[in-house]
Design an enzyme around this catalytic site. Structure first.
Site, PDB file in Angstrom:
ATOM      1  CE  LYS A  36     -58.472 -11.716  -9.022  1.00  0.00           C
ATOM      2  NZ  LYS A  36     -59.636 -12.047  -8.185  1.00  0.00           N
ATOM      3  N   GLY A  40     -51.693  -9.486 -18.928  1.00  0.00           N
ATOM      4  CA  GLY A  40     -52.255 -10.047 -20.156  1.00  0.00           C
ATOM      5  C   GLY A  40     -53.647 -10.598 -19.952  1.00  0.00           C
ATOM      6  N   GLY A 116     -56.707  -5.523  -6.165  1.00  0.00           N
ATOM      7  CA  GLY A 116     -57.126  -4.142  -5.973  1.00  0.00           C
ATOM      8  C   GLY A 116     -58.614  -4.033  -5.705  1.00  0.00           C
ATOM      9  N   GLY A 181     -68.291 -22.804 -26.802  1.00  0.00           N
ATOM     10  CA  GLY A 181     -68.770 -24.172 -26.917  1.00  0.00           C
ATOM     11  C   GLY A 181     -68.399 -24.826 -28.229  1.00  0.00           C
ATOM     12  CG  ASP A 303     -64.786  -9.561 -21.554  1.00  0.00           C
ATOM     13  OD1 ASP A 303     -64.853  -9.036 -22.684  1.00  0.00           O
ATOM     14  OD2 ASP A 303     -64.278 -10.676 -21.357  1.00  0.00           O
ATOM     15  CG  HIS A 436     -56.580 -16.501 -59.375  1.00  0.00           C
ATOM     16  ND1 HIS A 436     -57.754 -17.102 -58.982  1.00  0.00           N
ATOM     17  CD2 HIS A 436     -55.972 -17.361 -60.223  1.00  0.00           C
ATOM     18  CE1 HIS A 436     -57.856 -18.278 -59.569  1.00  0.00           C
ATOM     19  NE2 HIS A 436     -56.792 -18.454 -60.341  1.00  0.00           N
TER      20      HIS A 436
END
Length: 459
Positions: A36, A40, A116, A181, A303, A436
């Site tokens: 919607k 991405g 949707g 935060g 998520d 190194h």
């Protein structure tokens, strides 16, 4: 209208959704990808990419400000936020166009723009279009949360609004000392704001090993970022002059801006999940290890699924689901093996178990080692402090956790992930030659020490 038939219908085109779509089409599946907003999702447009672009601008500001330390005399004349946003938006725009090109070129993806809703176990409805799939993947992501009684607007904002700040506030309060935060606190301080973090838990970045939190708080104090931990907010008010935050105990903080960074909530409300029979728990959609919901043929990724809210977790979920549906029998994504990076200054990177978690799993035989970056040549060149901490399951066991803090430590977490995921012994890693001078040497030195042969450190 007649329903459109697909092998997979994916609701949400963020990191999890688009990865699933692209991998599925590689495996010969016909896919409908529904979004919607923008292809991405949060990561590209409101999260990972724009925030890290701003953090890079902040790093440049600090480099100019501290130039004399390195023999380079330069003056920081100010922060042009309009120019910062132009740079940030340019990065986002280029990546967005590239992703649009990938999806458009993929043979088998039907990209559907619109809101949707899951209207049946195998059906997603978008406007007057009905999309039916043998499989449905819920990839609707998350949103920036606030706390009860704190209304977003004016001088009170979440990370979404902070990405479009028009001027640098003289004083800022950041509510929440987690990843979001501390990253925004770092940006605001580098841009010249006086910053106070308020965190209800007893330490910053509480999901990390306590040793990481201790170092971060010490460096933040040096940067003049104030952190008030173990305290809750009792009220928030604002007017034309500023925002007023009252804490437990009666202390009052005043600032020009309050950034609410108390985490992200799953985006599931009003999507039809529960009506279609999908179990929803406090907004999240629980799954088994193969990301199957309680409804046959319906998966969930990213998520939306309880666990760490990381774009690369969603990306891995999407690929896993596409391959699992195609019958490739991929290995499940294990949350504890997912690398985490917090891009504040100093940077934090970790993978695997913390010391406390390892003791819960492996008992008191767990051993640890901290290699101080003071002994690392490249870290001295960069002027950073910090450490690499290894957690070993026992006297002869593998490394089960790597925890790092210091400039650019995020770039070292790739090797750390290999070490933990492949259950490497310190002796195994000690054999590898690390270039190194690099900060990568710190990982090698830490494993040398833990295997009983320290060179630039004490065993």
């Amino acid at each position: 209208m007649a329903a459109e038939e697909f092998d997979i219908v994916i609701l949400g085109a963020g990191s999890g959704g688009y990865a699933c779509a692209l991998r599925a089409t590689q495996l010969g599946q016909r896919v409908a990808l529904v979004e919607k907003d923008k292809l991405g999702g949060t990561c590209l447009h409101y999260g990972c990419i724009p925030t890290k672009a701003m953090l890079h601008s902040a790093e440049v500001a600090d480099s100019v400000r501290d130039g004399a330390r390195y023999g380079v005399h330069a003056a920081l004349e100010g922060i042009d936020l309009a120019a910062v946003h132009k740079y940030k938006d340019g990065v986002v725009g280029r990546l967005h166009r590239g992703l649009q090109g990938l999806v458009k070129a993929a043979d088998g993806i039907t990209y559907v723009e619109g809101e949707g809703r899951l209207t049946a176990a195998g059906t997603v409805t978008v406007g007057d279009r009905e999309l039916r799939g043998k499989h449905v993947v819920l990839a609707t992501g998350s949103y920036a949360r606030t706390l009860p009684g704190i209304e977003i607007g004016g001088r009170i904002m979440t990370s979404d609004q902070a990405l479009t700040l028009e001027e640098v506030p003289a004083r800022s309060i950041v509510l929440g000392g987690g990843v979001i935060g501390v990253e925004f606190a770092s940006v605001l301080r580098s841009f010249g704001s006086e910053v106070t973090i308020v965190e209800a838990l007893d330490r910053l970045v509480a999901a990390e090993d306590p040793a990481i939190s201790k170092t971060l708080e010490r460096v933040f104090r040096r940067r003049k970022i104030t952190a008030k931990t173990g305290v809750k907010v009792t009220s928030v008010t604002q007017d034309d002059q500023g925002v007023r935050v009252e804490l437990e105990g009666g202390e009052v903080l005043e600032a020009d801006l309050l950034l609410v960074a108390v985490g992200r909530g799953p985006r599931s409300e009003g999507m039809g999940f529960e009506e279609a029979g999908v179990t929803v728990d406090r907004g999240f959609v629980p799954t088994d290890e193969r990301l199957r919901t309680n409804v046959e043929g319906v998966r969930a990724v990213g998520d939306l699924v309880p666990g760490p809210q990381l774009a690369h977790r969603g990306f891995a979920h999407g690929i896993f689901v596409a391959e699992d549906i195609a019958g490739l029998d991929p290995s499940p994504v294990v949350d504890s093996l997912i690398p985490k990076v917090t891009y504040c200054d100093p940077e934090i990177a970790s993978v695997g178990l913390t010391e406390a978690q390892a003791r819960e799993v492996h008992g008191e035989q767990v051993s640890t080692y901290e290699y101080n970056l003071g002994g690392n040549g490249k870290s001295q060149i960069l002027g950073t402090t910090g450490f690499v901490k290894l957690v070993r399951s026992g006297p002869e066991g593998p490394v089960v956790g790597v925890h790092m803090v210091g400039a650019r430590m995020g770039e070292q977490v790739g090797e750390a992930q290999l070490i933990v995921s492949w259950e490497a012994l310190p002796e195994d890693v000690a054999q590898f030659i690390h270039a190194h001078p690099t900060q990568n040497e710190a990982l090698g030195e830490a494993h040398l020490a833990l295997s009983g042969k320290p060179l630039h450190a004490h065993a």
